[in-house]
Design a protein around this motif. Structure first.
Motif, PDB file in Angstrom:
ATOM      1  N   ASP A 102       0.825  -1.489  -0.220  1.00 51.96           N
ATOM      2  CA  ASP A 102       0.406  -0.480  -0.017  1.00 51.96           C
ATOM      3  C   ASP A 102       1.029   1.065  -0.129  1.00 51.96           C
ATOM      4  OD1 ASP A 102      -2.412  -1.417  -0.250  1.00 51.96           O
ATOM      5  OD2 ASP A 102      -2.845  -1.410   2.068  1.00 51.96           O
ATOM      6  N   ARG A 103       2.085   1.158   0.155  1.00 50.90           N
ATOM      7  CA  ARG A 103       3.088   2.449   0.771  1.00 50.90           C
ATOM      8  C   ARG A 103       3.699   2.746  -0.754  1.00 50.90           C
ATOM      9  NH1 ARG A 103       7.461   1.518   4.026  1.00 50.90           N
ATOM     10  NH2 ARG A 103       8.032   3.967   3.758  1.00 50.90           N
ATOM     11  N   ARG A 104       4.225   0.990  -1.297  1.00 51.85           N
ATOM     12  CA  ARG A 104       4.088   1.665  -3.693  1.00 51.85           C
ATOM     13  C   ARG A 104       3.329   2.401  -4.140  1.00 51.85           C
ATOM     14  NH1 ARG A 104       4.657  -0.326  -7.980  1.00 51.85           N
ATOM     15  NH2 ARG A 104       2.554  -0.359  -7.534  1.00 51.85           N
ATOM     16  N   SER A 122       9.753  -4.018 -17.855  1.00 52.55           N
ATOM     17  CA  SER A 122      10.499  -2.691 -17.637  1.00 52.55           C
ATOM     18  C   SER A 122       9.980  -1.971 -17.158  1.00 52.55           C
ATOM     19  CB  SER A 122      10.976  -2.199 -19.288  1.00 52.55           C
ATOM     20  OG  SER A 122      10.242  -1.426 -19.821  1.00 52.55           O
ATOM     21  N   SER A 123       8.257  -2.110 -16.264  1.00 53.31           N
ATOM     22  CA  SER A 123       7.140  -1.174 -15.806  1.00 53.31           C
ATOM     23  C   SER A 123       8.493  -0.889 -14.747  1.00 53.31           C
ATOM     24  CB  SER A 123       6.168  -1.818 -16.501  1.00 53.31           C
ATOM     25  OG  SER A 123       5.438  -0.847 -15.846  1.00 53.31           O
ATOM     26  N   GLY A 124       8.064   0.161 -13.902  1.00 52.87           N
ATOM     27  CA  GLY A 124       8.098   0.244 -12.432  1.00 52.87           C
ATOM     28  C   GLY A 124       7.202  -0.621 -11.962  1.00 52.87           C
ATOM     29  N   ARG A 125       6.358  -1.384 -12.191  1.00 56.61           N
ATOM     30  CA  ARG A 125       4.978  -2.020 -11.503  1.00 56.61           C
ATOM     31  C   ARG A 125       6.049  -3.293 -11.035  1.00 56.61           C
ATOM     32  NH1 ARG A 125       0.371  -2.528  -9.458  1.00 56.61           N
ATOM     33  NH2 ARG A 125      -1.152  -3.881 -10.201  1.00 56.61           N
ATOM     34  N   GLU A 126       7.430  -3.450 -11.535  1.00 54.22           N
ATOM     35  CA  GLU A 126       7.449  -4.928 -11.295  1.00 54.22           C
ATOM     36  C   GLU A 126       8.061  -4.545  -9.593  1.00 54.22           C
ATOM     37  OE1 GLU A 126      11.150  -7.300 -10.252  1.00 54.22           O
ATOM     38  OE2 GLU A 126      11.207  -4.880 -10.862  1.00 54.22           O
ATOM     39  N   THR A 127       8.279  -3.373  -9.154  1.00 55.41           N
ATOM     40  CA  THR A 127       8.631  -3.723  -7.674  1.00 55.41           C
ATOM     41  C   THR A 127       7.965  -3.899  -7.151  1.00 55.41           C
ATOM     42  OG1 THR A 127       8.444  -0.877  -8.166  1.00 55.41           O
ATOM     43  CG2 THR A 127      10.360  -1.177  -8.752  1.00 55.41           C
ATOM     44  N   ARG A 181      16.355  -1.222  11.502  1.00 49.73           N
ATOM     45  CA  ARG A 181      15.437  -0.722  10.975  1.00 49.73           C
ATOM     46  C   ARG A 181      16.024   0.459  10.419  1.00 49.73           C
ATOM     47  NH1 ARG A 181      13.126   5.053  13.809  1.00 49.73           N
ATOM     48  NH2 ARG A 181      10.879   4.731  12.832  1.00 49.73           N
ATOM     49  N   ILE A 182      14.977  -0.072   9.308  1.00 47.79           N
ATOM     50  CA  ILE A 182      15.674   0.280   7.967  1.00 47.79           C
ATOM     51  C   ILE A 182      14.196   1.654   6.777  1.00 47.79           C
ATOM     52  CG2 ILE A 182      15.756  -0.457   5.261  1.00 47.79           C
ATOM     53  CD1 ILE A 182      16.500  -3.262   6.490  1.00 47.79           C
ATOM     54  N   LEU A 183      14.464   2.444   7.102  1.00 47.41           N
ATOM     55  CA  LEU A 183      13.887   3.772   7.094  1.00 47.41           C
ATOM     56  C   LEU A 183      14.709   4.050   6.065  1.00 47.41           C
ATOM     57  CD1 LEU A 183      11.439   5.585   8.450  1.00 47.41           C
ATOM     58  CD2 LEU A 183      13.500   6.869   9.791  1.00 47.41           C
ATOM     59  N   GLY A 184      13.484   5.177   5.083  1.00 51.05           N
ATOM     60  CA  GLY A 184      13.517   5.275   3.563  1.00 51.05           C
ATOM     61  C   GLY A 184      13.050   7.109   3.756  1.00 51.05           C
ATOM     62  N   PRO A 223      10.136   3.123  -0.520  1.00 54.48           N
ATOM     63  CA  PRO A 223       9.611   1.885  -0.145  1.00 54.48           C
ATOM     64  C   PRO A 223      10.310   0.457  -0.649  1.00 54.48           C
ATOM     65  CG  PRO A 223       7.654   2.302  -0.798  1.00 54.48           C
ATOM     66  CD  PRO A 223       8.352   3.207  -1.065  1.00 54.48           C
ATOM     67  N   VAL A 224      10.367   0.518  -2.101  1.00 58.51           N
ATOM     68  CA  VAL A 224      11.249  -0.399  -2.563  1.00 58.51           C
ATOM     69  C   VAL A 224      12.089  -0.643  -2.021  1.00 58.51           C
ATOM     70  CG1 VAL A 224      11.619  -0.816  -5.417  1.00 58.51           C
ATOM     71  CG2 VAL A 224      10.172   0.188  -4.621  1.00 58.51           C
ATOM     72  N   ALA A 225      13.389   1.136  -2.087  1.00 62.22           N
ATOM     73  CA  ALA A 225      14.422   1.271  -1.621  1.00 62.22           C
ATOM     74  C   ALA A 225      14.965   0.329  -0.561  1.00 62.22           C
ATOM     75  CB  ALA A 225      15.155   2.826  -1.530  1.00 62.22           C
TER      76      ALA A 225
END
Length: 334
Positions: free
Chosen positions: A46-48, A126-131, A150-153, A308-310
């Motif tokens: 949901d974040r992505r 190649s679409s960003g939707r793959e992420t 804890r991972i925070l972007g 969220p992908v990173a």
């Protein structure tokens, strides 16, 4: 087509195209007994997903996830975890004019030249939707890591607007996912001005990791910085990666760096030191501008959605390195 898998002991393989029936991921190497529910995956998806704020495309996709295997009674079994998200709300007709045309700045031409047959609908593979599949893998990876990690972007910069303050609680309170509320307002104004002209904005994303175990990463070719770089540069819109002082080192002296506790970025000799990891990626403006932006439903700035992908890719690197270190019997500790 190769290179759809990432990791050594904890691996994620992504599959699907943006206008196909579904996309998903298979995560292998996850230890048994770890709590995992579809709701865990859904929070990050949901974040992505698009359509959640005025800073993203107007396209609305529910991105409802289903776990197909590897989980029983809410806990992982040690078998491969397969999760899938059905594609909905596609408008493939919007891309018909691209069947025999290549969009500037996209992967259309190189895919065509390499494979001789491509899915022109939204970029296909190649679409960003793959992420979204990477986000699924990242959720599992976070659960493999020690709970202290804890991972925070956050959005450090969008266009000319750069954050100065860092208030972690502000990140999810604004559409840019910026930790500086004043800078966030400026970022929103900048993106909206560009969107009105059917133009787009890029930015700089920072990922901070606290509670990092000591000893992750292996010399010589599997340095932690190299694995993080490969993971983050593998995201389609990312054009640059740095850690710690990054490219600023060229204008600084050795004594200045020695006095800067963040200069090493938590990595020495390619191995985690136990200090906080500080990673940054440059995200290019979306290439769908002008007439292309008018015809389709495109993001004027993908910085908020790429965060969220990173985070997921960093989680996959760290969890894999954690399992490798444990398997080697090394002294890695939190």
């Amino acid at each position: 087509m190769g290179s759809n898998s990432f990791g050594r002991l904890l691996t994620v393989t992504t599959f699907g195209e943006s206008h196909g029936r579904a996309l998903g991921a298979v995560v292998d190497g996850c230890p048994a007994g770890i709590g995992l529910e579809e709701s865990d995956l859904q929070v990050e998806l949901d974040r992505r997903r698009p359509g959640t704020s005025s800073m993203t495309t107007s396209r609305v996709e529910r991105d409802r996830v289903s776990i197909l295997s590897g989980v029983f009674e809410g806990r992982t079994t040690g078998a491969p975890i397969a999760a899938v998200v059905a594609n909905e709300n596609q408008r493939s007709r919007d891309y018909e004019h691209l069947r025999h045309a290549h969009r500037p700045g996209h992967a259309d031409r190189t895919y065509d030249l390499k494979y001789g047959h491509r899915d022109h609908r939204g970029g296909g593979r190649s679409s960003g939707r793959e992420t979204l599949a990477r986000v699924i893998g990242g959720v599992v990876a976070r659960k493999v890591l020690p709970s202290e990690v804890r991972i925070l972007g956050h959005a450090l910069q969008v266009g000319p607007v750069r954050a100065v303050a860092f208030e972690a609680e502000e990140i999810e309170r604004n559409p840019m996912r910026c930790a500086d509320p004043k800078a966030a307002a400026g970022m929103v104004r900048h993106v909206r001005e560009l969107a009105e002209r059917h133009d787009s904005a890029g930015g700089l994303v920072e990922v901070r990791v606290t509670g990092v175990p000591i000893g992750l990463g292996d010399p010589v070719f599997d340095k932690l910085k190299a694995r993080c770089g490969a993971a983050l540069l593998g995201i389609g819109a990312v054009t640059g990666f740095s850690y710690g002082a990054g490219f600023d080192v060229v204008a600084r002296t050795g004594s200045e760096l020695a006095a800067d506790p963040e200069a090493a970025g938590g990595i020495l000799g390619g191995i985690s030191s136990g200090e906080d990891l500080l990673l940054r990626i440059a995200v290019k403006p979306t290439s769908s501008i002008g007439d292309t932006a008018r015809r389709g439903r495109h993001d004027p700035c993908i910085v908020p959605r790429i965060i969220p992908v990173a985070e997921a890719m960093v989680a996959l690197v760290l969890a894999d390195a954690w399992l490798v270190q444990r398997a080697a019997g090394g002294p890695a500790r939190v």
